[in-house]
Design a protein around this motif. Structure first.
Motif, PDB file in Angstrom:
ATOM      1  N   SER A 282     -48.969  17.654  73.820  1.00 18.49           N
ATOM      2  CA  SER A 282     -50.223  18.230  73.339  1.00 18.49           C
ATOM      3  C   SER A 282     -49.956  19.159  72.148  1.00 18.49           C
ATOM      4  O   SER A 282     -50.690  19.144  71.155  1.00 18.49           O
ATOM      5  N   GLY A 283     -48.888  19.965  72.257  1.00 17.10           N
ATOM      6  CA  GLY A 283     -48.501  20.845  71.159  1.00 17.10           C
ATOM      7  C   GLY A 283     -48.130  20.040  69.922  1.00 17.10           C
ATOM      8  O   GLY A 283     -48.498  20.384  68.796  1.00 17.10           O
ATOM      9  N   TYR A 284     -47.435  18.940  70.158  1.00 17.23           N
ATOM     10  CA  TYR A 284     -47.026  18.071  69.053  1.00 17.23           C
ATOM     11  C   TYR A 284     -48.246  17.503  68.329  1.00 17.23           C
ATOM     12  O   TYR A 284     -48.343  17.535  67.097  1.00 17.23           O
ATOM     13  N   ARG A 285     -49.211  17.049  69.122  1.00 16.53           N
ATOM     14  CA  ARG A 285     -50.416  16.475  68.508  1.00 16.53           C
ATOM     15  C   ARG A 285     -51.205  17.518  67.744  1.00 16.53           C
ATOM     16  O   ARG A 285     -51.726  17.263  66.665  1.00 16.53           O
ATOM     17  N   LYS A 286     -51.261  18.717  68.342  1.00 10.46           N
ATOM     18  CA  LYS A 286     -51.950  19.831  67.691  1.00 10.46           C
ATOM     19  C   LYS A 286     -51.278  20.126  66.351  1.00 10.46           C
ATOM     20  O   LYS A 286     -51.938  20.337  65.331  1.00 10.46           O
ATOM     21  N   ALA A 287     -49.928  20.113  66.382  1.00 15.51           N
ATOM     22  CA  ALA A 287     -49.184  20.416  65.166  1.00 15.51           C
ATOM     23  C   ALA A 287     -49.415  19.356  64.105  1.00 15.51           C
ATOM     24  O   ALA A 287     -49.548  19.656  62.915  1.00 15.51           O
ATOM     25  N   ARG A 288     -49.486  18.116  64.517  1.00 16.35           N
ATOM     26  CA  ARG A 288     -49.739  17.027  63.566  1.00 16.35           C
ATOM     27  C   ARG A 288     -51.099  17.167  62.907  1.00 16.35           C
ATOM     28  O   ARG A 288     -51.274  16.845  61.730  1.00 16.35           O
TER      29      ARG A 288
END
Lengths: 226, 414
Positions: free
Chosen positions: B404-410
């Motif tokens: 989820s953090g990764y997607r947010k960062a993207r």
């Protein structure tokens, strides 16, 4: 040319009819200090997202410091941004729970520079140049005043010696005295380091500091809100 | 740098992180505790009897024979004749033999009639022989040696008189109260059923039954103490006996010979083999316990992940800042994984410490009350595997908030 935009169109995915940006052509010469005035919601954030490589245009070419951002991969854009672009926000420029030095080390972490032995010395020199006193170096940055935080933010933006500095409403949360202090600190740093500066703000009273003043609506022909 | 960032970030969110840490610590404490005690209980259990090569009793199921001869649980199906005992133990291959006679009790504790061989040859655990806490072996007819728990629970000391009861119920109406026994010895705690046993001589067992018929006391015994001591008290039958052989290699040969003994149906078992069969049956329970504690741990992992998932929204500026200084989206993935790993690691350390302290404090109580001799050293190979498994599980569960953090960062822009 520090920045060259050609035939840029941008809409967020899933909203092709809501075109946020439509810039036929816009450029910024190397070493120029440009002030771009634009109301919030005028596509300003989108423009900065494109220039920093966080967004890619739906159409057109984004050339920053001679490199085509729109042709790079995500990793390459991240690397490019870390190494060549400094960025100052209105607020939340720093990790609030780590100290000023660690914030700068963190910013250096992702750039292409490898030699970290000299890094701490450079950080201290930079802090000296920005009038950040030693007792503020080791405190969590949330404990610093807003004026101090913005000075550490400049230091953070400059630590990787970027050729392009983007400032996004950096003075909007400062009072008049702090705002003037901020500008008087920033501009010589930009000039001394021969950086190109793109300063975005709604506050026209600052325009006297710049060599070029423009309004976003002059070159963005899109009417949409974004 | 990332580790430093995640530590500071966690410390910055003390409240929710502390609660997650506590949940995690408790769950790891339970899991480590169950696993540790399970192993130790198994070790304890398998070492209830050691050094005994064969146990011989009347023909019955092997687990039943083990249960009544070693654990004093249940009732023997058949006694075996003394003649049989003598015939078998006269074999050249038999080094020593311990006859066992069961059937009486004292306040719920079983009485075991045996010989002095018992104290000399019976061993448990890693070949520990029985030791006397105080006193000595039985010498006279009405001497009794108490197991550690019998003495401590019932408060007996050397010299006390003990009346045995006929049968094995804790409340017996037919008591051998006319012929009390004297406590002459108390054994040290062993953590085995020996602790719950009263030991008397075979002759003592015979003596208290001398004027009984068909399990009922005939009225008014007239035989005096001195007459008893002179009487021929050779038992006519015993419940079972344990054998030590001269050569381990001969064990199966002797076992077969005993099983084929024709004058009387008898059976010989290898205690080690039957103990592990028995543990296999009990094992279902402990596996269930382990499963439950594993589920508790998984729920704690999910709790930590939920906490981090919820925190991602409030950390969007942090994510934006990391992205603008050039952090690729996967850094956010790593950062959140690192935070989960740190919470889990710290919880492991806390839980391990807590468990070691608890075991150290409870060690004596566990030995004396439950006969569980639990080692305090937690750093066994098995618990290290378990910790590795827990770390892996937490990493896997942490994929949810990390992704989820990764997607947010993207998706982050300025």
């Amino acid at each position: 040319m520090a920045i060259k935009l050609t035939d840029i169109r941008f809409h967020y995915s899933g909203q092709p009819n809501n075109r946020v940006l439509n810039i036929p052509s816009w450029s910024l010469k190397t070493g120029e200090q440009a002030f771009v005035q634009g109301p919030s919601g005028g596509g300003k954030s989108t423009l900065l997202g494109l220039l920093s490589g966080l967004l890619t245009p739906s159409h057109g070419q984004v050339t920053v410091l001679g490199e085509r951002l729109d042709e790079m991969s995500g990793r390459q854009r991240d690397q490019f941004r870390a190494s060549h672009i400094g960025y100052v926000f209105q607020q939340f420029n720093l990790m609030p729970y780590i100290n000023a030095i660690d914030n700068l080390l963190l910013a250096a972490r992702f750039s292409s520079r490898k030699n970290s032995n000299l890094l701490k010395d450079e950080i201290k020199t930079l802090f000296g140049a920005l009038n950040i006193s030693e007792k503020e170096w080791y405190r969590p940055t949330r404990d610093l005043s807003i004026g101090q935080q913005q000075r550490v933010a400049i230091a953070r933006a400059l630590i990787n010696k970027p050729q392009l500095l983007i400032a996004d409403e950096p003075t909007s949360s400062l009072d008049k005295a702090n705002r003037d202090a901020f500008m008087k600190l920033l501009m010589p740093m930009v000039v001394d380091n021969q950086m190109t500066l793109l300063f975005v703000s709604h506050d026209l009273s600052l325009s006297s500091y710049f060599t070029k003043v423009e309004s976003l609506s002059d070159f963005n022909s899109s009417e949409a809100i974004g | 740098m990332l580790a430093k960032l995640s530590i500071h970030s966690l410390m910055d969110r003390k409240g929710s992180v502390m609660l997650s840490l506590m949940a995690m610590t408790v769950s790891i404490f339970v899991l480590l505790g169950v696993e540790h005690i399970r192993h130790q209980a198994k070790d304890n259990f398998s070492s209830t009897v050691s050094g005994v090569d064969l146990i011989v009793g009347g023909r019955t199921g092997s687990i039943n024979l083990l249960l009544y001869s070693v654990f004093r649980i249940g009732a023997p199906t058949n006694n075996i004749r003394w003649q049989t005992y003598e015939n078998i133990t006269n074999s050249k291959q038999v080094k020593w033999a311990i006859p066992i006679s069961l059937g009486d009790s004292h306040k719920g504790y079983r009485v075991l009639g045996t010989t002095k061989n018992y104290f000399q040859h019976f061993s448990y655990g890693k070949k520990h022989h029985l030791e006397f806490f105080s006193g000595h072996k039985f010498d006279r007819l009405f001497d009794v040696v108490l197991g550690a728990e019998v003495a401590s629970k019932l408060g007996y000391k050397l010299g006390d008189k003990v009346a045995l009861a006929h049968g094995i119920a804790s409340t017996s109406f037919s008591k051998h109260d006319d012929r009390p026994f004297t406590v002459v010895g108390i054994l040290s705690a062993t953590g085995t059923p020996v602790d719950q046993t009263l030991h008397v001589s075979l002759q003592g067992i015979e003596a208290i039954h001398i004027d009984w018929q068909q399990g009922v006391k005939t009225s008014n015994s007239t035989i005096t103490q001195s007459e008893l001591e002179q009487a021929d008290l050779q038992p006519k039958s015993i419940t079972a006996f344990m054998l030590g052989l001269n050569s381990k290699i001969a064990t199966f040969q002797v076992q077969r010979a005993i099983n084929e003994y024709t004058p009387e149906p008898v059976v010989a078992i290898l205690p080690g083999v039957v103990l592990s069969e028995l543990w296999g049956m009990i094992g279902v329970l402990e596996n269930t316990l382990l499963l439950v504690s594993a589920l508790i741990f998984v729920s704690a992992c999910l709790g930590v992940s939920a906490m981090l998932l919820a925190s991602i929204r409030e950390r969007r500026y942090e994510i934006q800042l990391l992205r603008i200084v050039g952090a690729p989206p996967y850094v956010l993935f790593l950062l959140i994984e690192l935070e989960v790993l740190m919470i889990t690691l710290l919880s492991c350390v806390l839980a391990g410490g807590l468990l070691a302290v608890c075991l150290a404090v409870l060690h004596d109580t566990l030995v004396s009350h439950y006969g569980l001799n639990i080692e305090i050293n937690l750093l066994t190979e098995d618990s290290l595997y378990l910790i590795a498994a827990m770390l892996s599980a937490s990493i896997i569960v942490a994929v949810i908030p990390s992704f989820s953090g990764y997607r947010k960062a993207r998706a982050t822009s300025v």
